[in-house]
Design an enzyme around this catalytic site. Structure first.
Site, short mmCIF file in Angstrom:
data_model
loop_
_atom_site.label_atom_id
_atom_site.label_comp_id
_atom_site.label_asym_id
_atom_site.label_seq_id
_atom_site.Cartn_x
_atom_site.Cartn_y
_atom_site.Cartn_z
CD GLU A 47 -24.72 -9.59 9.27
OE1 GLU A 47 -25.11 -10.13 10.32
OE2 GLU A 47 -23.85 -10.08 8.52
CE LYS A 127 -19.94 -10.76 8.24
NZ LYS A 127 -21.25 -11.46 8.53
CB CYS A 172 -22.14 -10.15 11.81
SG CYS A 172 -22.94 -11.44 12.74
N1 ING Z 1 -23.12 -14.55 12.00
C1 ING Z 1 -22.41 -15.24 12.99
C2 ING Z 1 -21.46 -14.39 13.81
O1 ING Z 1 -20.28 -14.30 13.60
C3 ING Z 1 -21.02 -17.17 13.56
C4 ING Z 1 -21.75 -16.47 12.48
C5 ING Z 1 -21.59 -17.42 14.80
C6 ING Z 1 -19.74 -17.56 13.32
C7 ING Z 1 -20.86 -18.04 15.82
C8 ING Z 1 -18.98 -18.21 14.32
C9 ING Z 1 -19.57 -18.46 15.57
O2 ING Z 1 -21.96 -13.83 14.77
C10 ING Z 1 -22.68 -13.68 11.04
N2 ING Z 1 -23.62 -13.15 10.25
O3 ING Z 1 -21.51 -13.42 10.90
#
Ligand code: ING
Length: 311
Positions: A47, A127, A172
Site C-alpha cells: 500500500e 480503499k 490494508c
Molecule cells: N493500517 C492499519 C491496518 O489496518 C490499523 C491500521 C491497525 C487499524 C491495527 C486497526 C488496528 O493494518 C492501515 N493503513 O490501514
C-alpha cells in the site's frame, strides 16, 4: 488438472520522508527483477508504496501533502516500474496515493492498480475501509489520518479478469473486514492481492505488540480459507523516520496455510509456485456458496452499519 503460476510478494522496508520517489521506484524495480529470477509472473507491492506512510503526520493544506500523490496512470514516477514489468512480462499490484480532477473538484484516494504481464491496466481499486480519524487526536506520538487525506473508495470490491484467472484487490485495513473478501469471492476472485502499512503500536488503546502480527496473520488466513482463495499480502515495514511498522508479508494458500513469509523488515521478495486450482475443492464443498449460504438471514450485514439491539 492444476494451473500453477509463480506469485511473488515484494515487501518493502522503510521509506523515509527524505527518500525520493525515484529512489523508491528503483527499489521496486530491483525487487521486480528478483521476482523474475524466481520465475514469478505476478508481483504484489505494498500500500502507498511510493512514499512514507504520510497519514501518520498532521497536514492542514493540500500544498503540504499533495507531494505524496500521483496524477495519471502510470504517473511519471511509476514509469520505470511499468516499463520494466512489461519488458519482463510480469503483472503486478501497486498501491499508491491517487489524485485526480473530476466533476470540477479534486479527488484523492488510497488506491491500488492491477497491471497485466503485457503492461495492460486491468483495473483499479480505491480503499473503502479507512481507519483512524479525520482530525488529529493530539497527545499521541503519531496520528492515523487516512480519513483526512482520502475519500472513501467509490469502485466497490471488483474481481478483475486476468490471463491467470480472476483477481481481487484490497488495501490494508480492508483485510480486517470479512465483507471485503466475501464480495470479491462472490464475484469469482480466486486470488486476493493486498498491501499494508500497519504500525506496531496501537495509538487508540494499550495493546501488546505481538497482537499486531497475530491479527494480521489471522485476517489473511481467515480470508484465504473462508473464500477458498490465495492471498498475497505485502507489507511496507520497519522504522520510517522512527515510526515502526510490522512486516510479516505472506503468501497464504486457500487452505489457510502460510506457504511463504518474509523474515525481515527490509525489502524482501518471497515467491511460491501456486496451484490456482487448489481452492476449487473448498469452493465446491465446505464453502460452496450457492449450496450453503442462507442470505435470507444475513439482512443486518447490509441493512445496518452499527450494532442495533432490538429487545
Ligand atoms: N493500517 C492499519 C491496518 O489496518 C490499523 C491500521 C491497525 C487499524 C491495527 C486497526 C488496528 O493494518 C492501515 N493503513 O490501514
Amino acid at each position: 488438472m492444476s494451473r500453477k503460476e509463480v506469485f511473488a510478494v515484494a515487501q518493502m522496508g522503510p521509506v523515509h520522508l527524505h527518500d525520493t520517489k525515484a529512489q523508491v521506484v528503483a527499489r521496486l524495480v530491483e525487487m521486480l527483477r528478483e521476482a523474475h529470477s524466481h520465475g514469478a509472473r505476478w508481483v504484489t507491492f505494498p500500500e502507498l508504496a511510493l512514499t512514507t506512510f504520510f497519514p501518520r503526520y498532521i497536514y492542514d493544506n493540500p500544498e503540504e501533502y499533495d507531494v505524496f500523490f500521483e496524477e495519471g496512470l502510470p504517473s511519471l514516477a511509476m514509469l520505470p516500474l511499468f516499463e520494466e514489468a512489461k519488458a519482463l512480462g510480469i503483472g503486478f499490484y501497486l498501491g499508491y496515493a491517487e489524485k485526480l480532477e473530476e466533476g470540477g473538484r479534486t479527488r484523492r484516494f488510497n488506491t491500488s492498480v492491477l497491471v497485466g504481464p503485457d503492461g495492460a491496466i486491468l483495473g483499479k481499486y480505491r480503499k473503502i475501509h479507512l481507519p483512524g480519524t479525520k482530525d488529529p487526536i493530539g497527545d499521541r506520538e503519531f496520528e492515523h489520518l487516512e480519513k483526512r487525506y482520502f475519500e472513501v473508495g467509490d469502485l466497490g470490491f471488483p474481481a478483475f479478469k486476468t490471463p491467470s484467472g480472476r483477481f481481487g484487490m484490497c488495501i490494508c485495513n480492508d483485510r480486517r473486514w470479512p465483507e471485503t473478501f466475501r464480495v470479491m469471492a462472490l464475484r469469482g476472485a480466486e486470488v486476493f492481492m493486498l498491501g499494508y502499512n500497519t504500525p506496531t503500536r496501537n495509538i487508540h488503546h494499550p495493546e501488546p505488540a505481538h497482537l499486531r502480527e497475530f491479527h494480521n496473520r489471522l485476517s489473511l488466513k481467515s480470508a484465504a480459507y473462508q473464500n477458498g482463495a490465495w492471498v498475497m499480502a505485502a507489507a511496507k515495514c520497519g522504522s520510517e523516520d522512527g515510526f515502526a511498522m510490522i512486516g510479516g508479508s505472506a503468501i497464504v494458500a486457500p487452505t489457510g496455510e502460510v506457504v511463504a513469509r518474509a523474515v525481515s523488515e527490509d525489502d524482501e521478495v518471497i515467491a511460491y509456485n501456486c496451484d490456482l486450482d487448489l481452492g476449487a475443492y473448498i469452493r465446491r464443498s465446505v464453502f460452496d456458496f450457492a449450496r450453503h449460504r442462507r442470505i435470507e438471514h444475513y439482512g443486518p450485514i447490509t441493512a445496518q452499519t452499527g450494532i442495533e439491539v432490538t429487545e
